[in-house]
Design an enzyme around this catalytic site. Structure first.
Site, PDB file in Angstrom:
ATOM      1  N   ALA A  76       0.836  -1.205   0.000  1.00  0.00           N
ATOM      2  CA  ALA A  76       0.000   0.000   0.000  1.00  0.00           C
ATOM      3  C   ALA A  76       0.865   1.248   0.000  1.00  0.00           C
ATOM      4  CB  ALA A  76      -0.933   0.020   1.217  1.00  0.00           C
ATOM      5  N   GLU A 109      -3.195 -12.290  -3.507  1.00  0.00           N
ATOM      6  CA  GLU A 109      -4.648 -12.176  -3.522  1.00  0.00           C
ATOM      7  C   GLU A 109      -5.002 -10.727  -3.246  1.00  0.00           C
ATOM      8  OE1 GLU A 109      -3.439 -14.452  -1.046  1.00  0.00           O
ATOM      9  OE2 GLU A 109      -3.449 -16.097  -2.488  1.00  0.00           O
ATOM     10  N   ASN A 114     -11.497  -4.458  -5.499  1.00  0.00           N
ATOM     11  CA  ASN A 114     -10.432  -3.446  -5.568  1.00  0.00           C
ATOM     12  C   ASN A 114      -9.932  -3.286  -7.014  1.00  0.00           C
ATOM     13  OD1 ASN A 114      -8.302  -1.732  -5.153  1.00  0.00           O
ATOM     14  ND2 ASN A 114      -7.443  -2.869  -3.426  1.00  0.00           N
ATOM     15  N   TYR A 121      -1.788  -4.157 -10.717  1.00  0.00           N
ATOM     16  CA  TYR A 121      -1.055  -5.420 -10.870  1.00  0.00           C
ATOM     17  C   TYR A 121      -1.027  -5.864 -12.334  1.00  0.00           C
ATOM     18  CZ  TYR A 121      -0.946  -5.843  -5.792  1.00  0.00           C
ATOM     19  OH  TYR A 121      -0.700  -5.618  -4.462  1.00  0.00           O
TER      20      TYR A 121
HETATM   21  C1  LIG Z   1      -2.574  -0.191  -5.571  1.00  0.00           C
HETATM   22  C2  LIG Z   1      -1.471   0.763  -5.088  1.00  0.00           C
HETATM   23  C3  LIG Z   1      -0.511  -0.027  -4.192  1.00  0.00           C
HETATM   24  C4  LIG Z   1      -0.700   1.285  -6.317  1.00  0.00           C
HETATM   25  O1  LIG Z   1       0.436   2.027  -5.886  1.00  0.00           O
HETATM   26  P1  LIG Z   1       0.901   3.355  -6.643  1.00  0.00           P
HETATM   27  O2  LIG Z   1       2.166   3.800  -6.045  1.00  0.00           O
HETATM   28  O3  LIG Z   1      -0.212   4.328  -6.675  1.00  0.00           O
HETATM   29  O4  LIG Z   1       1.126   2.802  -8.130  1.00  0.00           O
HETATM   30  P2  LIG Z   1       2.239   3.312  -9.173  1.00  0.00           P
HETATM   31  O5  LIG Z   1       2.248   4.787  -9.215  1.00  0.00           O
HETATM   32  O6  LIG Z   1       3.536   2.634  -8.880  1.00  0.00           O
HETATM   33  O7  LIG Z   1       1.629   2.754 -10.537  1.00  0.00           O
HETATM   34  C5  LIG Z   1       2.272   1.792 -11.380  1.00  0.00           C
HETATM   35  C6  LIG Z   1       1.424   1.642 -12.617  1.00  0.00           C
HETATM   36  O8  LIG Z   1       0.105   1.186 -12.256  1.00  0.00           O
HETATM   37  C7  LIG Z   1      -0.876   2.122 -12.681  1.00  0.00           C
HETATM   38  N1  LIG Z   1      -1.899   2.293 -11.649  1.00  0.00           N
HETATM   39  C8  LIG Z   1      -1.709   2.538 -10.346  1.00  0.00           C
HETATM   40  N2  LIG Z   1      -2.887   2.677  -9.708  1.00  0.00           N
HETATM   41  C9  LIG Z   1      -3.843   2.510 -10.664  1.00  0.00           C
HETATM   42  C10 LIG Z   1      -5.256   2.575 -10.639  1.00  0.00           C
HETATM   43  N3  LIG Z   1      -5.924   2.812  -9.512  1.00  0.00           N
HETATM   44  N4  LIG Z   1      -5.925   2.352 -11.792  1.00  0.00           N
HETATM   45  C11 LIG Z   1      -5.256   2.113 -12.950  1.00  0.00           C
HETATM   46  N5  LIG Z   1      -3.899   2.047 -13.040  1.00  0.00           N
HETATM   47  C12 LIG Z   1      -3.210   2.262 -11.897  1.00  0.00           C
HETATM   48  C13 LIG Z   1      -0.131   3.446 -12.851  1.00  0.00           C
HETATM   49  O9  LIG Z   1      -0.792   4.283 -13.753  1.00  0.00           O
HETATM   50  C14 LIG Z   1       1.212   2.981 -13.326  1.00  0.00           C
HETATM   51  O10 LIG Z   1       1.161   2.721 -14.714  1.00  0.00           O
HETATM   52  P3  LIG Z   1       2.332   3.288 -15.681  1.00  0.00           P
HETATM   53  O11 LIG Z   1       3.557   2.495 -15.290  1.00  0.00           O
HETATM   54  O12 LIG Z   1       1.828   2.992 -17.034  1.00  0.00           O
HETATM   55  O13 LIG Z   1       2.483   4.732 -15.366  1.00  0.00           O
HETATM   56  C15 LIG Z   1      -2.052   1.989  -4.344  1.00  0.00           C
HETATM   57  O14 LIG Z   1      -3.062   2.569  -5.123  1.00  0.00           O
HETATM   58  C16 LIG Z   1      -2.612   1.669  -2.976  1.00  0.00           C
HETATM   59  O15 LIG Z   1      -1.891   1.679  -1.998  1.00  0.00           O
HETATM   60  N6  LIG Z   1      -3.931   1.413  -2.872  1.00  0.00           N
HETATM   61  C17 LIG Z   1      -4.559   1.156  -1.601  1.00  0.00           C
HETATM   62  C18 LIG Z   1      -4.116  -0.158  -0.993  1.00  0.00           C
HETATM   63  C19 LIG Z   1      -4.317  -1.325  -1.941  1.00  0.00           C
HETATM   64  O16 LIG Z   1      -5.329  -1.431  -2.590  1.00  0.00           O
HETATM   65  N7  LIG Z   1      -3.314  -2.228  -1.974  1.00  0.00           N
HETATM   66  C20 LIG Z   1      -3.329  -3.374  -2.892  1.00  0.00           C
HETATM   67  C21 LIG Z   1      -3.987  -4.554  -2.324  1.00  0.00           C
HETATM   68  S1  LIG Z   1      -3.003  -5.345  -1.085  1.00  0.00           S
END
Ligand SMILES: CC(C)(COP(=O)(O)OP(=O)(O)OC[C@H]1O[C@@H](n2cnc3c(N)ncnc32)[C@H](O)[C@@H]1OP(=O)(O)O)[C@@H](O)C(=O)NCCC(=O)NCCS
Length: 158
Positions: A76, A109, A114, A121
């Site tokens: 996260a 998982e 989400n 991913y």
């Molecule tokens: C999911 C999460 C970990 C992504 O982390 P992040 O730092 O925002 O992601 P990044 O900036 O590294 O993104 C990497 C790639 O994924 C894409 N991406 C990230 N979030 C996205 C979203 N919500 N929808 C679509 N694409 C997404 C980015 O656009 C990026 O693509 P690119 O390489 O083409 O630019 C973050 O949104 C989060 O912490 N969410 C809440 C907790 C959660 O859901 N955790 C996962 C389940 S355990």
């Protein structure tokens, strides 16, 4: 942002657990409490990563390493720091560790609802492998995703 990614310290376990409750486990019983996170920080077969902007904890990830596969248990990033590449950097760090250990499969998982995390991913080369009914406290299904680290794609990291 002055992003640094490294192993979490024992004294960060409570902060990581709080973030897990807030960002990942909302609406579910809290399973990743400080004691559990601390166990993973100390365990040789797992890595707990902390992403920091200067000294501020802005993200974390937990991966377990088994004989032939690794399991991403938590990941996260704080809302104000999302979509800046922090999640990607942490996942790449962990995937590189898996490769170094001779492990080429990563499984995870996530909560079926989400969509944002699923797209994240997918973007990083993970594919849906199935669904586990009621995986989260009998309340919510899990989507299972995996990545074969031997396979590289134009969209994903090398
Ligand atoms: C999911 C999460 C970990 C992504 O982390 P992040 O730092 O925002 O992601 P990044 O900036 O590294 O993104 C990497 C790639 O994924 C894409 N991406 C990230 N979030 C996205 C979203 N919500 N929808 C679509 N694409 C997404 C980015 O656009 C990026 O693509 P690119 O390489 O083409 O630019 C973050 O949104 C989060 O912490 N969410 C809440 C907790 C959660 O859901 N955790 C996962 C389940 S355990």
């Amino acid at each position: 942002m002055n992003l640094r990614i490294g192993l979490a310290r024992r004294d960060e376990a409570a902060a990581i657990a709080e973030l897990s409750r807030e960002l990942i486990e909302g609406g579910l019983p809290w399973s990743w409490n400080a004691q559990r996170v601390r166990y993973y920080i100390e365990n040789r077969d797992s890595a707990v990563l902390a992403a920091r902007d200067r000294r501020r904890l802005i993200g974390f990830a937990i991966m377990e390493f088994f004989e032939e596969r690794a399991h991403l248990s938590l990941l996260a990033v704080l809302p104000g720091y999302q979509k800046l590449g922090v999640g990607k950097r942490m996942l790449e760090w962990l995937e590189a560790s898996a490769r170094t250990a001779g492990i080429f499969a990563v499984h995870l998982e996530l909560r079926a609802g989400n969509d944002g995390a699923r797209r994240f991913y997918e973007r990083l080369g993970y594919a849906e492998k199935g669904r586990r009914r009621g995986y989260y406290a009998g309340r919510e299904d899990a989507l299972c995703m995996a990545r074969d680290l031997k396979v590289t794609s134009a969209a994903g990291p090398v």
